[in-house]
Design a protein around this motif. Structure first.
Motif: not given
Length: 189
Positions: A95-121
């Motif tokens: 199994x393999x997964x490859x993702x790309x996203x952007x780290x959204x800095x909610x606070x200076x120590x907390x990041x939310x990262x939505x990702x999209x990508x490709x996966x296969x089995x």
């Protein structure tokens, strides 16, 4: 239920009001990081629930620069590095997964990262009577022959915290993987 929701919202408002931090300060993304991933890869979200037939432990790497986040996670065939030499072939998968996203800095120590990508089995078999030598790691391996591959669109979200200036710890949940990350960052504020 209504009382609990009102109390929870009031407590959250008090917490946010006293946080003394600016939300969504994108100057926190002026950094680069590199790290390791470890978790379960290869499951599938279906209308009937979670299909865990081929889910197994995988490993990978991640990196980010200026908020752009990329990672991958890979699962080896289970019998690839067996020490047993036999005429038998074992049903196996990867199994393999490859993702790309952007780290959204909610606070200076907390990041939310939505990702999209490709996966296969992949589904196939490991041939117990073939032998190869991995000269770098000084161990034998057996050949894996792929019979079928299933490709998927992968999506999900991650949560990263920075408890120390140069260390980031996170968790990612996508439609085909669930894993933790640990990264070391440079140019941290």
């Amino acid at each position: 239920m209504k009382k609990k929701s009102i109390i929870l919202i009031a407590l959250l408002a008090i917490f946010v009001g006293n946080a003394h931090a600016q939300w969504f300060d994108f100057s926190n993304n002026r950094r680069a990081s590199i790290g390791l991933n470890l978790g379960v890869v290869g499951y599938d979200l279906t209308p009937q629930g979670l299909d865990k037939n081929i889910a197994d432990l995988g490993w990978g790497i991640n990196f980010s620069i200026m908020g752009l986040y990329m990672d991958f996670l890979y699962q080896n065939p289970q019998h690839r590095y067996d020490r047993t030499i036999t005429q038998q072939s074992y049903p196996d998968q990867t199994a393999l997964t490859i993702n790309v996203g952007y780290q959204i800095p909610v606070l200076h120590w907390l990041f939310l990262t939505p990702v999209i990508g490709y996966s296969n089995e992949t589904f196939g078999k490991t041939l117990g009577n073939t032998i190869g030598v991995d000269s770098e790691n000084h161990r034998i391996y057996h050949d894996y022959v792929r019979d079928r591959i299933d490709n998927h669109f992968n999506y999900g979200v991650g949560l990263m915290v920075r408890p120390f200036e140069f260390l980031e710890i996170g968790a990612m949940a996508t439609s085909h993987a669930l894993y933790g990350t640990i990264s070391f960052s440079g140019n941290a504020k």
